[in-house]
Design an enzyme around this catalytic site. Structure first.
Site, PDB file in Angstrom:
ATOM      1  N   HIS A 172       0.982  -1.410  -0.256  1.00 59.95           N
ATOM      2  CA  HIS A 172      -0.166   0.205  -0.077  1.00 59.95           C
ATOM      3  C   HIS A 172       0.421   1.401   0.017  1.00 59.95           C
ATOM      4  O   HIS A 172       0.025   2.087  -0.083  1.00 59.95           O
ATOM      5  CB  HIS A 172      -0.561  -0.302   1.346  1.00 59.95           C
ATOM      6  CG  HIS A 172      -0.452   0.129   2.880  1.00 59.95           C
ATOM      7  ND1 HIS A 172       1.041  -0.522   3.101  1.00 59.95           N
ATOM      8  CD2 HIS A 172       0.006   0.969   3.136  1.00 59.95           C
ATOM      9  CE1 HIS A 172       1.526  -0.217   4.772  1.00 59.95           C
ATOM     10  NE2 HIS A 172       0.901   1.224   3.795  1.00 59.95           N
ATOM     11  N   LYS A 176      -1.733   3.746  -6.113  1.00 64.05           N
ATOM     12  CA  LYS A 176      -1.847   4.132  -7.800  1.00 64.05           C
ATOM     13  C   LYS A 176      -1.550   5.738  -7.481  1.00 64.05           C
ATOM     14  O   LYS A 176      -0.615   5.646  -9.250  1.00 64.05           O
ATOM     15  CB  LYS A 176      -3.109   3.582  -8.725  1.00 64.05           C
ATOM     16  CG  LYS A 176      -2.969   3.248  -9.373  1.00 64.05           C
ATOM     17  CD  LYS A 176      -4.819   3.379  -9.505  1.00 64.05           C
ATOM     18  CE  LYS A 176      -5.008   2.779 -11.667  1.00 64.05           C
ATOM     19  NZ  LYS A 176      -5.740   1.675 -12.116  1.00 64.05           N
ATOM     20  N   GLU A 210      10.514   8.363   9.555  1.00 67.34           N
ATOM     21  CA  GLU A 210       9.437   9.033  10.494  1.00 67.34           C
ATOM     22  C   GLU A 210       9.250   8.660  12.013  1.00 67.34           C
ATOM     23  O   GLU A 210      10.080   9.000  12.730  1.00 67.34           O
ATOM     24  CB  GLU A 210       8.165   6.841  11.039  1.00 67.34           C
ATOM     25  CG  GLU A 210       8.339   6.724   9.867  1.00 67.34           C
ATOM     26  CD  GLU A 210       7.261   4.968  10.726  1.00 67.34           C
ATOM     27  OE1 GLU A 210       5.919   5.001  10.408  1.00 67.34           O
ATOM     28  OE2 GLU A 210       8.065   4.619  10.599  1.00 67.34           O
ATOM     29  N   ASP A 229      11.155  -4.348   7.822  1.00 70.07           N
ATOM     30  CA  ASP A 229       9.401  -3.775   7.502  1.00 70.07           C
ATOM     31  C   ASP A 229       9.204  -3.150   6.506  1.00 70.07           C
ATOM     32  O   ASP A 229       8.539  -2.947   6.085  1.00 70.07           O
ATOM     33  CB  ASP A 229       8.472  -2.838   8.892  1.00 70.07           C
ATOM     34  CG  ASP A 229       7.026  -2.427   9.469  1.00 70.07           C
ATOM     35  OD1 ASP A 229       6.779  -3.077   8.585  1.00 70.07           O
ATOM     36  OD2 ASP A 229       8.076  -1.411   9.297  1.00 70.07           O
ATOM     37  N   HIS A 234       8.903  -1.966   0.608  1.00 64.16           N
ATOM     38  CA  HIS A 234       8.104  -0.876   0.078  1.00 64.16           C
ATOM     39  C   HIS A 234       9.380  -0.542  -1.099  1.00 64.16           C
ATOM     40  O   HIS A 234       9.419   0.379  -1.829  1.00 64.16           O
ATOM     41  CB  HIS A 234       7.686   0.133   0.784  1.00 64.16           C
ATOM     42  CG  HIS A 234       6.659  -0.144   2.040  1.00 64.16           C
ATOM     43  ND1 HIS A 234       5.365  -1.663   1.290  1.00 64.16           N
ATOM     44  CD2 HIS A 234       6.365  -1.072   3.106  1.00 64.16           C
ATOM     45  CE1 HIS A 234       4.791  -1.418   2.381  1.00 64.16           C
ATOM     46  NE2 HIS A 234       5.064  -0.891   3.538  1.00 64.16           N
ATOM     47  N   LYS A 332      12.363   5.112  12.804  1.00 59.56           N
ATOM     48  CA  LYS A 332      11.446   5.777  14.062  1.00 59.56           C
ATOM     49  C   LYS A 332      12.222   6.456  14.381  1.00 59.56           C
ATOM     50  O   LYS A 332      12.953   6.294  14.670  1.00 59.56           O
ATOM     51  CB  LYS A 332      11.028   4.142  13.818  1.00 59.56           C
ATOM     52  CG  LYS A 332      10.337   3.137  13.571  1.00 59.56           C
ATOM     53  CD  LYS A 332       9.654   2.365  14.925  1.00 59.56           C
ATOM     54  CE  LYS A 332       8.219   1.534  13.726  1.00 59.56           C
ATOM     55  NZ  LYS A 332       7.310   2.350  13.085  1.00 59.56           N
ATOM     56  N   LYS A 337       9.784  14.345   9.865  1.00 58.41           N
ATOM     57  CA  LYS A 337       9.766  13.497   8.611  1.00 58.41           C
ATOM     58  C   LYS A 337       9.760  13.310   7.530  1.00 58.41           C
ATOM     59  O   LYS A 337       9.476  14.863   6.729  1.00 58.41           O
ATOM     60  CB  LYS A 337       7.976  13.983   9.195  1.00 58.41           C
ATOM     61  CG  LYS A 337       6.827  12.172   8.576  1.00 58.41           C
ATOM     62  CD  LYS A 337       6.208  12.678   8.912  1.00 58.41           C
ATOM     63  CE  LYS A 337       4.866  12.218   7.752  1.00 58.41           C
ATOM     64  NZ  LYS A 337       3.283  12.492   8.084  1.00 58.41           N
TER      65      LYS A 337
END
Ligand code: NDP
Length: 466
Positions: A172, A176, A210, A229, A234, A332, A337
């Site tokens: 995710h 798109k 993050e 992760d 990703h 993290k 960010k």
């Protein structure tokens, strides 16, 4: 030919779980509010003995925000789905109950495995092809397997159930709109492609830092860490989109072939003490809030040496990219960010004598969520026009109308596997990172430390500002 038959029933296994409540149902709500998934039937299942009322409350709660903004058609569609939804208590690992439930549902069905990974695997193992309604789609969450071997085994199990284009391995991270923004930028603009290679590009950084700490997710995260992760899934997908050769079409076969080809050429090269770094946060302050040491967080086993910040240099060994480092980093509890790809160009071969000031390399920054494009160029400065100065050309890219999980669900319901990871690619992403994980577990790369709220350990080159 891809089967585009619209799914009639969305069956969510793990209906009481975090993913369902926080991401799936709100994503679905946004999609229904557009009126684009009218007529869908939503069914929840889990091992808890929930009453129909409990499930209905969960669905209503998740739909409320979208319903308040929807037009009449969207509202109707949200009400229809919430009004007809049902909940079933099923142990999906037992042979029989899940098949019985499937037998009662109108097909085609999309089965969303919002379950712990080992439970999803077991659930697939007890199913048989003849128990699935025609056109069934299987939706698998990350992590897909725990290594190349287990991903291959899981792929084999799935292949006994449905064809590959009916398996959706969800990623995710890039919705798109973002995928198409990158492809549009690269392949609809004549000026970029001629310089998009080793002759003109010095390095590519893909960063997802993050400003959140563990946030109570030790049960999952402490067994995973930043490399598994974020980077294994990703960030390698982002690398593929930035590095692939132009596909002839945007159809899933062409695009996913191009993604697979470039990832097959990618490795992290030994010695890993040079090509990788890992670190774990210690106590600090994030956004004015005191954050405890990672090892003091509830549920963390310090002896696991789980990294909360990872950086790896991926080499793409093909004609276009040989020698260009792709630096993938995710952490993290970082002070600022950052979710972006930064493409740094090589310096000009000769700066005409007479210019002064700093001749910085051009950089193209592609920000993800919000999607922003920023091109840093050298221009003549104010005052002394012989002195070089920096200017940034900034454009905000079109925002998607759906949440990332709304886009993912739309792809699943309409039979579009574009945002799903293909089986061979899922295995390949493990092949790229597994040697690093093995080396880290042998302790060959030191686990460094950084204060929560800082930019990362001192001296890491991809640190941004804190
Ligand atoms: P949770 O632990 O919150 O939920 C797991 C769900 O699985 C619960 O509803 C649980 O039901 C159900 N379950 C467990 N065993 C069985 C069984 N034998 N039969 C039927 N149901 C069962 O996990 P998450 O929602 O956080 O994660 C689900 C998946 O999504 C994982 O693969 C995770 O990696 C992935 N993911 C999660 C994200 C997140 O932010 N949460 C983000 C991205 C991916 P019960 O409580 O009734 O036992």
């Amino acid at each position: 030919m891809t089967d585009k038959t619209t799914v009639k029933t969305l069956l969510i296994l793990g209906a009481s779980g975090d993913l369902t409540g926080r991401l799936l149902l709100p994503g679905l709500a946004g999609l229904l509010a557009t009126g684009r998934a009218a007529g869908l039937r939503l069914v929840g299942a889990g091992s808890d003995p929930w009453t129909p009322d409990q499930w209905r409350k969960r669905v209503d709660g998740a739909f409320a925000a979208a319903a308040s903004k929807a037009d009449a058609t969207g509202k109707k569609s949200l009400t229809a789905v919430a009004g007809s939804t049902s909940y079933h208590q099923v142990d999906v690992t037992a042979d029989g109950p899940l098949a019985d439930l499937l037998g009662q549902l109108e097909g085609p069905v999309a089965i969303y495995f919002a379950l712990p990974p080992h439970i999803s695997q077991k659930a697939c193992e007890v199913l048989r092809r003849e128990q699935l309604p025609t056109g069934t789609r299987l939706v698998m969450e990350k992590p897909f397997g725990s290594g190349e071997e287990s991903a291959r085994e899981l792929n084999k199990t799935l292949a006994t159930l449905v064809p590959e284009d009916h398996v959706h391995r969800v990623d995710h991270f890039l919705g798109k709109a973002t995928v198409l923004n990158i492809l549009g930028l690269r392949f609809a603009n004549r000026f970029l492609e001629p310089v998009w290679n080793r002759n003109h590009i010095e390095k590519v950084e893909i960063v997802f830092d993050e400003d959140l700490a563990l946030e109570g997710r030790a049960r999952y995260y402490d067994g995973a860490g930043a490399l598994r992760d974020m980077i294994q899934s990703h960030l390698l997908q982002v690398l593929a989109l930035l590095a692939l050769d132009a596909p002839a079409t945007l159809h899933e076969r062409d695009l996913r072939d191009a993604i697979a080809t470039v990832l097959r050429a990618s490795t992290v090269k030994a010695p890993y003490a040079k090509s990788t770094r890992r670190a774990r946060y210690s106590a600090g302050t994030l956004g004015g809030r005191a954050v405890p040491d990672y090892t003091a967080e509830e549920g963390v086993d310090a002896a696991r040496n789980t990294e909360t910040l990872a950086e790896v240099e991926v080499s793409v060994d093909n004609w276009r990219w040989q020698g260009v480092p792709f630096i993938l980093r995710s952490g993290k509890a970082i002070g600022r960010k950052r979710k972006e790809a930064v493409i740094t160009f090589r310096p000009v071969p000769h700066l005409p004598t007479g210019f002064s000031g700093v001749d910085s390399p051009n950089q193209l920054r592609i920000g993800f969520g919000p999607d922003v494009l920023e091109l840093d160029v050298d221009v003549n400065g104010p005052g002394d026009i012989f002195s070089l100065d920096r200017a940034s050309l900034v454009a905000e890219l079109n925002a998607p109308d759906l949440l990332p999980y709304g886009e993912v669900l739309e792809g699943i319901l309409t039979g579009d596997p574009l945002l799903s990871v293909r089986g061979d690619t899922a295995e390949d992403c493990w092949r790229i990172v597994e040697p690093v994980l093995r080396s880290w577990s042998r302790g060959t790369v030191p686990l460094e430390s950084y204060d929560a709220g800082s930019a990362g350990p001192a001296g890491w080159p991809a640190n941004g500002d804190a």
